[in-house]
Design an enzyme around this catalytic site. Structure first.
Site, PDB file in Angstrom:
ATOM      1  N   LYS A  27       0.862  -1.178   0.000  1.00 47.57           N
ATOM      2  CA  LYS A  27       0.000   0.000   0.000  1.00 47.57           C
ATOM      3  C   LYS A  27       0.898   1.227   0.000  1.00 47.57           C
ATOM      4  O   LYS A  27       1.816   1.323   0.803  1.00 47.57           O
ATOM      5  CB  LYS A  27      -0.901  -0.018   1.237  1.00 47.57           C
ATOM      6  CG  LYS A  27      -1.843  -1.222   1.253  1.00 47.57           C
ATOM      7  CD  LYS A  27      -2.642  -1.310   2.530  1.00 47.57           C
ATOM      8  CE  LYS A  27      -1.790  -1.939   3.598  1.00 47.57           C
ATOM      9  NZ  LYS A  27      -2.500  -2.241   4.838  1.00 47.57           N
ATOM     10  N   GLY A  60      -6.156   1.867   5.240  1.00 43.98           N
ATOM     11  CA  GLY A  60      -5.279   0.739   4.911  1.00 43.98           C
ATOM     12  C   GLY A  60      -5.900  -0.591   5.267  1.00 43.98           C
ATOM     13  O   GLY A  60      -5.810  -1.563   4.503  1.00 43.98           O
ATOM     14  N   ASP A  61      -6.543  -0.657   6.431  1.00 45.36           N
ATOM     15  CA  ASP A  61      -7.221  -1.892   6.839  1.00 45.36           C
ATOM     16  C   ASP A  61      -8.394  -2.195   5.912  1.00 45.36           C
ATOM     17  O   ASP A  61      -8.632  -3.354   5.547  1.00 45.36           O
ATOM     18  CB  ASP A  61      -7.721  -1.780   8.283  1.00 45.36           C
ATOM     19  CG  ASP A  61      -6.587  -1.717   9.285  1.00 45.36           C
ATOM     20  OD1 ASP A  61      -5.491  -2.243   8.992  1.00 45.36           O
ATOM     21  OD2 ASP A  61      -6.789  -1.156  10.377  1.00 45.36           O
ATOM     22  N   VAL A  94     -15.406   9.325   5.306  1.00 44.54           N
ATOM     23  CA  VAL A  94     -16.214   9.249   6.526  1.00 44.54           C
ATOM     24  C   VAL A  94     -15.279   9.296   7.729  1.00 44.54           C
ATOM     25  O   VAL A  94     -14.212   8.688   7.720  1.00 44.54           O
ATOM     26  CB  VAL A  94     -17.044   7.934   6.547  1.00 44.54           C
ATOM     27  CG1 VAL A  94     -17.862   7.821   7.819  1.00 44.54           C
ATOM     28  CG2 VAL A  94     -17.935   7.857   5.316  1.00 44.54           C
ATOM     29  N   SER A 100     -16.505   4.264   8.889  1.00 41.95           N
ATOM     30  CA  SER A 100     -16.047   4.516   7.520  1.00 41.95           C
ATOM     31  C   SER A 100     -15.923   3.258   6.670  1.00 41.95           C
ATOM     32  O   SER A 100     -15.725   3.342   5.465  1.00 41.95           O
ATOM     33  CB  SER A 100     -14.689   5.234   7.553  1.00 41.95           C
ATOM     34  OG  SER A 100     -13.694   4.385   8.086  1.00 41.95           O
TER      35      SER A 100
END
Length: 114
Positions: A27, A60-61, A94, A100
């Site tokens: 990422k 990222g998660d 969000v 989010s």
């Protein structure tokens, strides 16, 4: 190892490949993402721009989870990256980590609008 440039990241991934890791998902924040598969050219995915960025917490998660979902559903690696990028794009719009996390319908709607 330093991983500031794409070349440095590539060198780090080669080291992972030498240790037996066949695929490495990286990422890159605002620069998107890349999937390195041993013996192949990296697959790069730019970000999918968000209308507004309120909070990057959990992006990222969200990306990783969405990639995994698409992967177990049998999508191509390129489709997995795009699906994950769409989920992350919705996530940053969000505030807060849990609120989010986008649902599948929202991600698919965004992908169809591109």
């Amino acid at each position: 190892m330093e991983t500031e440039s794409f070349e440095q990241i590539t060198q780090a991934v080669v080291k992972c490949h030498k240790m037996g890791v066949k695929q490495v998902l990286v990422k890159l924040g605002a620069k998107g993402s890349a999937l390195f598969i041993e013996g192949e050219e990296p697959i790069k995915q730019p970000i999918i721009s968000a209308a507004k960025v309120l909070d990057t917490t959990g992006a990222g998660d969200t990306f990783t989870a969405a990639f995994a979902v698409a992967l177990v559903e049998g999508k191509s690696r390129k489709e997995c990256l795009k699906f994950a990028a769409a989920a992350a794009s919705l996530c940053v719009q969000v505030k807060g980590a849990i609120p989010s996390m986008p649902d599948r319908k929202s991600v698919l709607e965004l992908l169809h609008s591109l």
